[in-house]
Design a protein around this motif. Structure first.
Motif, mmCIF file in Angstrom:
data_model
loop_
_atom_site.group_PDB
_atom_site.id
_atom_site.type_symbol
_atom_site.label_atom_id
_atom_site.label_comp_id
_atom_site.label_asym_id
_atom_site.label_seq_id
_atom_site.Cartn_x
_atom_site.Cartn_y
_atom_site.Cartn_z
ATOM 1 N N GLY A 52 0.835 -1.204 0.000
ATOM 2 C CA GLY A 52 0.000 0.000 0.000
ATOM 3 C C GLY A 52 0.861 1.242 0.000
ATOM 4 O O GLY A 52 1.879 1.310 -0.703
ATOM 5 N N LEU A 53 0.480 2.215 0.807
ATOM 6 C CA LEU A 53 1.200 3.492 0.843
ATOM 7 C C LEU A 53 2.624 3.297 1.352
ATOM 8 O O LEU A 53 2.841 2.731 2.424
ATOM 9 C CB LEU A 53 0.461 4.477 1.742
ATOM 10 C CG LEU A 53 1.174 5.809 1.982
ATOM 11 C CD1 LEU A 53 1.341 6.576 0.672
ATOM 12 C CD2 LEU A 53 0.412 6.630 3.001
ATOM 13 N N THR A 54 3.575 3.772 0.581
ATOM 14 C CA THR A 54 4.963 3.704 0.985
ATOM 15 C C THR A 54 5.663 4.978 0.551
ATOM 16 O O THR A 54 5.288 5.598 -0.442
ATOM 17 C CB THR A 54 5.648 2.447 0.400
ATOM 18 O OG1 THR A 54 6.975 2.373 0.900
ATOM 19 C CG2 THR A 54 5.665 2.491 -1.111
ATOM 20 N N TYR A 55 6.661 5.373 1.327
ATOM 21 C CA TYR A 55 7.456 6.556 0.999
ATOM 22 C C TYR A 55 8.816 6.085 0.527
ATOM 23 O O TYR A 55 9.484 5.314 1.217
ATOM 24 C CB TYR A 55 7.591 7.474 2.221
ATOM 25 C CG TYR A 55 6.319 8.202 2.542
ATOM 26 C CD1 TYR A 55 5.311 7.589 3.287
ATOM 27 C CD2 TYR A 55 6.115 9.487 2.088
ATOM 28 C CE1 TYR A 55 4.135 8.258 3.575
ATOM 29 C CE2 TYR A 55 4.934 10.170 2.375
ATOM 30 C CZ TYR A 55 3.958 9.555 3.112
ATOM 31 O OH TYR A 55 2.789 10.220 3.385
ATOM 32 N N GLU A 56 9.211 6.541 -0.647
ATOM 33 C CA GLU A 56 10.436 6.054 -1.272
ATOM 34 C C GLU A 56 11.290 7.199 -1.766
ATOM 35 O O GLU A 56 10.805 8.299 -2.015
ATOM 36 C CB GLU A 56 10.079 5.179 -2.490
ATOM 37 C CG GLU A 56 9.186 4.025 -2.173
ATOM 38 C CD GLU A 56 8.664 3.342 -3.416
ATOM 39 O OE1 GLU A 56 8.312 4.026 -4.402
ATOM 40 O OE2 GLU A 56 8.626 2.103 -3.398
ATOM 41 N N ARG A 72 3.983 6.478 -2.817
ATOM 42 C CA ARG A 72 3.496 5.609 -3.890
ATOM 43 C C ARG A 72 2.663 4.496 -3.278
ATOM 44 O O ARG A 72 2.939 4.024 -2.191
ATOM 45 C CB ARG A 72 4.687 5.008 -4.650
ATOM 46 C CG ARG A 72 4.317 4.197 -5.870
ATOM 47 C CD ARG A 72 5.556 3.809 -6.674
ATOM 48 N NE ARG A 72 6.426 2.888 -5.977
ATOM 49 C CZ ARG A 72 6.362 1.565 -6.086
ATOM 50 N NH1 ARG A 72 5.464 1.018 -6.878
ATOM 51 N NH2 ARG A 72 7.193 0.791 -5.414
ATOM 52 N N ASP A 73 1.621 4.124 -4.007
ATOM 53 C CA ASP A 73 0.803 2.981 -3.609
ATOM 54 C C ASP A 73 1.385 1.756 -4.302
ATOM 55 O O ASP A 73 1.348 1.655 -5.528
ATOM 56 C CB ASP A 73 -0.654 3.214 -4.022
ATOM 57 C CG ASP A 73 -1.575 2.116 -3.532
ATOM 58 O OD1 ASP A 73 -1.113 0.968 -3.357
ATOM 59 O OD2 ASP A 73 -2.767 2.404 -3.331
ATOM 60 N N THR A 74 1.908 0.812 -3.535
ATOM 61 C CA THR A 74 2.577 -0.343 -4.142
ATOM 62 C C THR A 74 1.582 -1.335 -4.726
ATOM 63 O O THR A 74 1.981 -2.223 -5.468
ATOM 64 C CB THR A 74 3.469 -1.056 -3.110
ATOM 65 O OG1 THR A 74 2.669 -1.469 -2.008
ATOM 66 C CG2 THR A 74 4.587 -0.147 -2.642
ATOM 67 N N LEU A 80 1.421 9.005 -5.655
ATOM 68 C CA LEU A 80 0.426 9.874 -5.039
ATOM 69 C C LEU A 80 0.949 11.286 -4.870
ATOM 70 O O LEU A 80 0.196 12.246 -4.855
ATOM 71 C CB LEU A 80 0.005 9.302 -3.690
ATOM 72 C CG LEU A 80 -0.501 7.855 -3.754
ATOM 73 C CD1 LEU A 80 -0.735 7.326 -2.360
ATOM 74 C CD2 LEU A 80 -1.756 7.757 -4.601
ATOM 75 N N MET A 81 2.280 11.419 -4.729
ATOM 76 C CA MET A 81 2.878 12.731 -4.477
ATOM 77 C C MET A 81 4.380 12.590 -4.598
ATOM 78 O O MET A 81 4.944 11.550 -4.289
ATOM 79 C CB MET A 81 2.489 13.176 -3.062
ATOM 80 C CG MET A 81 3.127 14.445 -2.591
ATOM 81 S SD MET A 81 2.507 14.974 -0.961
ATOM 82 C CE MET A 81 2.669 13.502 -0.003
#
Ligand SMILES: [Zn+2]
Length: 113
Positions: A52-56, A72-74, A80-81
């Motif tokens: 799901g939502l992850t910051y990369e 990003r939604d994995t 998403l931003m």
């Protein structure tokens, strides 16, 4: 083709110009020489790898060459931003979270290349 927004170039560019660079917002221990081997291994090797939502971290390797952060939604592979490196983890906008957004934020003094 997936388009990714570079917060430095301020353009949506082909995914082929970018390279994934791991999980974002990993804090380096303040005194890395004083931590145990287990603590170092956790800091250096272990990542959340959440669904799901992850910051990369991403790098515009075939563009400006700069690192930036992305939410990003994995599951859907949607970005998403994106926002500039050095900024704290950003909250997702209230609306449009399911759609790709191209919001960027101004850099602060902590903004690194
Ligand atoms: Zn760029």
């Amino acid at each position: 083709m997936l388009l990714i927004h570079c917060p430095y170039c301020e353009e949506d560019r082909s995914e082929l110009e970018f390279r994934w660079a791991g999980e974002a917002h990993i804090a380096r221990p303040e005194n890395i020489a004083a931590i145990s081997d287990e603590e170092f291994a956790e800091y250096f090797f272990l990542r959340n790898n959440e669904k799901g939502l992850t910051y990369e971290r991403w790098r515009h390797i075939h563009g400006c060459g700069r690192f930036f952060n992305a939410a990003r939604d994995t599951v859907s592979d949607r970005f998403l931003m994106t926002y500039k490196a050095g900024l704290p983890k950003q909250a997702l906008p209230e609306t449009g979270a399911s759609e790709k957004t191209v919001e960027t934020y101004e850099a602060t003094e902590g903004d690194a290349r």
